[in-house]
Design a protein around this motif. Structure first.
Motif, PDB file in Angstrom:
ATOM      1  N   VAL A 136      43.549  58.776  26.806  1.00 57.12           N
ATOM      2  CA  VAL A 136      43.781  58.830  25.352  1.00 57.12           C
ATOM      3  C   VAL A 136      44.354  60.189  24.967  1.00 57.12           C
ATOM      4  N   SER A 137      43.743  61.253  25.443  1.00 58.10           N
ATOM      5  CA  SER A 137      44.211  62.603  25.117  1.00 58.10           C
ATOM      6  C   SER A 137      45.623  62.849  25.640  1.00 58.10           C
ATOM      7  N   HIS A 138      45.885  62.378  26.848  1.00 59.53           N
ATOM      8  CA  HIS A 138      47.208  62.573  27.456  1.00 59.53           C
ATOM      9  C   HIS A 138      48.294  61.851  26.657  1.00 59.53           C
ATOM     10  N   ILE A 139      48.048  60.607  26.313  1.00 60.08           N
ATOM     11  CA  ILE A 139      49.054  59.834  25.580  1.00 60.08           C
ATOM     12  C   ILE A 139      49.191  60.330  24.140  1.00 60.08           C
ATOM     13  N   ASP A 140      48.076  60.735  23.537  1.00 66.02           N
ATOM     14  CA  ASP A 140      48.162  61.262  22.173  1.00 66.02           C
ATOM     15  C   ASP A 140      48.937  62.573  22.128  1.00 66.02           C
ATOM     16  N   ARG A 176      38.084  55.697  43.991  1.00 61.46           N
ATOM     17  CA  ARG A 176      36.861  54.990  43.613  1.00 61.46           C
ATOM     18  C   ARG A 176      37.218  53.770  42.779  1.00 61.46           C
ATOM     19  N   LYS A 177      36.267  52.846  42.679  1.00 59.51           N
ATOM     20  CA  LYS A 177      36.474  51.642  41.879  1.00 59.51           C
ATOM     21  C   LYS A 177      36.185  51.972  40.425  1.00 59.51           C
ATOM     22  N   VAL A 178      37.239  52.125  39.660  1.00 57.42           N
ATOM     23  CA  VAL A 178      37.104  52.522  38.263  1.00 57.42           C
ATOM     24  C   VAL A 178      38.307  52.003  37.486  1.00 57.42           C
ATOM     25  N   ARG A 226      51.970  58.745  39.961  1.00 55.60           N
ATOM     26  CA  ARG A 226      50.787  59.603  39.863  1.00 55.60           C
ATOM     27  C   ARG A 226      49.740  58.868  39.031  1.00 55.60           C
ATOM     28  N   TYR A 227      48.456  59.121  39.338  1.00 49.11           N
ATOM     29  CA  TYR A 227      47.377  58.321  38.753  1.00 49.11           C
ATOM     30  C   TYR A 227      46.383  59.182  37.988  1.00 49.11           C
ATOM     31  N   MET A 228      45.904  58.620  36.866  1.00 47.24           N
ATOM     32  CA  MET A 228      44.907  59.293  36.035  1.00 47.24           C
ATOM     33  C   MET A 228      43.825  58.289  35.646  1.00 47.24           C
ATOM     34  N   PRO A 229      42.563  58.537  36.044  1.00 48.24           N
ATOM     35  CA  PRO A 229      41.462  57.701  35.578  1.00 48.24           C
ATOM     36  C   PRO A 229      40.839  58.304  34.318  1.00 48.24           C
ATOM     37  N   GLU A 230      39.779  57.677  33.832  1.00 47.34           N
ATOM     38  CA  GLU A 230      38.972  58.137  32.691  1.00 47.34           C
ATOM     39  C   GLU A 230      39.669  57.851  31.360  1.00 47.34           C
ATOM     40  N   SER A 231      39.039  57.001  30.583  1.00 45.29           N
ATOM     41  CA  SER A 231      39.660  56.491  29.359  1.00 45.29           C
ATOM     42  C   SER A 231      40.031  57.588  28.372  1.00 45.29           C
ATOM     43  N   PHE A 250      36.098  50.586  27.939  1.00 38.81           N
ATOM     44  CA  PHE A 250      36.815  51.818  28.266  1.00 38.81           C
ATOM     45  C   PHE A 250      38.318  51.558  28.355  1.00 38.81           C
ATOM     46  N   CYS A 251      38.672  50.384  28.850  1.00 37.33           N
ATOM     47  CA  CYS A 251      40.085  49.998  28.893  1.00 37.33           C
ATOM     48  C   CYS A 251      40.632  49.768  27.492  1.00 37.33           C
ATOM     49  N   VAL A 252      39.811  49.209  26.607  1.00 41.31           N
ATOM     50  CA  VAL A 252      40.220  49.027  25.215  1.00 41.31           C
ATOM     51  C   VAL A 252      40.602  50.370  24.607  1.00 41.31           C
ATOM     52  N   LYS A 253      39.836  51.405  24.908  1.00 39.04           N
ATOM     53  CA  LYS A 253      40.144  52.733  24.366  1.00 39.04           C
ATOM     54  C   LYS A 253      41.525  53.197  24.816  1.00 39.04           C
ATOM     55  N   ALA A 254      41.833  53.009  26.094  1.00 47.54           N
ATOM     56  CA  ALA A 254      43.141  53.424  26.606  1.00 47.54           C
ATOM     57  C   ALA A 254      44.262  52.566  26.027  1.00 47.54           C
ATOM     58  N   LEU A 255      44.016  51.262  25.908  1.00 53.30           N
ATOM     59  CA  LEU A 255      45.020  50.373  25.325  1.00 53.30           C
ATOM     60  C   LEU A 255      45.328  50.763  23.876  1.00 53.30           C
TER      61      LEU A 255
END
Length: 218
Positions: A70-74, A50-52, A61-66, A16-21
């Motif tokens: 991806v959508s935010h950065i794209d 939560r541990k994620v 400010r923080y955003m979880p979920e890969s 999931f981290c690979v997707k964000a990277l």
């Protein structure tokens, strides 16, 4: 105008981290990478409750979920992931996921990646994951049946790849999901990549800046 500071909190092995990277590399957007120890619960919980991972931090400010990341950065500037998605790719990913992650997990904890830099981080990972997979040593001792299964899946993937630059010809979220799974598979010794799959792996690694883990394969 204040410049946005982006920090991506990850584990290096995590698909999931690979997707964000990937999206940062594909769009050439600068960011800072920070790696949690695998047993650090307090860090992620203090950010998102939560541990994620992954967690994107932007100016406090923080955003979880890969895929949200991806959508935010794209969405910064001209979108890149504009290509079609295909049910054939989703089916391939689902069909091979169980064998991939059963073989991947005991190999991931053997790597010298920073999330496993302490004994407690490694031990905690093993304890948690073995609850669903069974003993890691048994998987490492004999995964030949599942390796054969994955080699057959890789043969089926080859004709689905339309270009080494993008599985469907134009970059899409299918590339995010597919390369993340191939990244996990790169830790599994004995897999045979057809020419089309190998070309795709290498090109996508170069374009995204996410290195494959072949050197650590077991």
């Amino acid at each position: 105008m204040n410049q946005t500071t982006r920090i991506l909190h990850i584990y290096e092995h995590c698909p999931f981290c690979v997707k964000a990277l990937m999206i940062f590399g594909l769009k050439n957007i600068p960011f800072e990478r920070r790696v949690f120890l695998n047993d650090d619960e307090a860090g992620p919980i203090s950010m998102v409750g939560r541990k994620v991972v992954p967690i994107l931090e932007e100016n406090g400010r923080y955003m979880p979920e890969s895929m949200d990341i991806v959508s935010h950065i794209d969405g910064i500037g001209e979108p890149l992931l504009t290509g079609p998605v295909r049910s054939e790719i989703a089916h391939w990913l689902k069909a091979g996921s169980r064998a991939t992650y059963r073989l991947f997990l005991p190999r991931a904890v053997c790597t010298p990646l920073p999330e496993f830099a302490t004994t407690s981080a490694r031990a905690g990972f093993i304890r948690r994951k073995e609850e669903s997979t069974g003993p890691f040593w048994e998987i490492l001792a004999d995964g030949s049946k599942e390796i054969s299964e994955l080699n057959a899946f890789l043969e089926k993937l080859a004709p689905l790849i339309q270009s080494p630059e993008a599985v469907n010809g134009t970059l899409s979220t299918d590339d995010i999901h597919l390369f993340a799974q191939l990244h996990s598979m790169s830790l599994i010794k004995g897999l045979r990549y057809p020419l089309e799959v190998e070309a795709y792996r290498q090109v996508m690694s170069e374009k995204s800046g996410v290195s494959l883990l072949d050197m650590f394969a077991v």
